[in-house]
Write a protein that holds these residues in place. Structure first.
Motif, PDB file in Angstrom:
ATOM      1  N   GLN A   1       0.829  -1.203   0.000  1.00  0.00           N
ATOM      2  CA  GLN A   1       0.000   0.000   0.000  1.00  0.00           C
ATOM      3  C   GLN A   1       0.867   1.258   0.000  1.00  0.00           C
TER       4      GLN A   1
ATOM      5  N   LEU B   1       2.355   1.692  -3.409  1.00  0.00           N
ATOM      6  CA  LEU B   1       1.382   2.313  -4.310  1.00  0.00           C
ATOM      7  C   LEU B   1       1.328   3.820  -4.116  1.00  0.00           C
TER       8      LEU B   1
ATOM      9  N   ARG C   1       2.223   6.612  -6.966  1.00  0.00           N
ATOM     10  CA  ARG C   1       1.289   7.681  -7.352  1.00  0.00           C
ATOM     11  C   ARG C   1       1.927   9.049  -7.213  1.00  0.00           C
TER      12      ARG C   1
END
Length: 145
Positions: free
Chosen positions: A85, A88, A92
């Protein structure tokens, strides 16, 4: 302690009303079930929170008496979020930086002045009379009628 107040106390959300709104949108759950704002939090509960397109998981170690300072938060919760997570989130953030590097984008006032100076106002000085400038197209439209 209520879950909305708990999330505010551990500084996961800036205000209690924001925490309540997120709970109403089913972005907060204990275990596998979505909760209401009035749900009581107990020690040992694992809270799953969806924020910034990331699924955070926190384990409750202690219930605070009131809102905590940022340095005291780790005494009351344990972060058990998957490392994927956070990867990610990092990806981004990097992809957003890719599209616009600092200094690019809209020109500043100084950049605009430099461009105007470079291009100059030669066009405006050559064609002071707009009727002369558009004279050829006006003649063509008159002949067609």
């Amino acid at each position: 302690m209520r879950i909305d107040k708990f999330l505010w106390c551990i500084r996961f959300y800036k205000t209690r009303s924001i925490a309540t709104e997120e709970i109403k949108k089913n972005r907060v759950s204990i275990g596998t079930s979505a909760v209401k704002s009035s749900k009581e939090v107990k020690e040992g509960d694992v809270i799953k929170i969806r924020k910034n397109q990331i699924d955070y998981k926190i384990k409750v170690l202690q219930i605070p008496k009131s809102r905590l300072g940022a340095k005291l938060v780790p005494l009351h919760i344990q972060d058990v979020t998957d490392k994927e997570q956070y990867e990610l989130l990092k990806l981004r953030k990097m992809s957003q930086d890719y599209y616009r590097i600092k200094g690019e984008g809209r020109p500043t006032k100084r950049d605009r002045r430099d461009m105007d100076e470079y291009v100059g106002n030669d066009i405006a000085s050559d064609f002071t009379d707009w009727d002369d400038f558009f004279g050829e197209t006006a003649d063509i439209t008159e002949k067609e009628d």
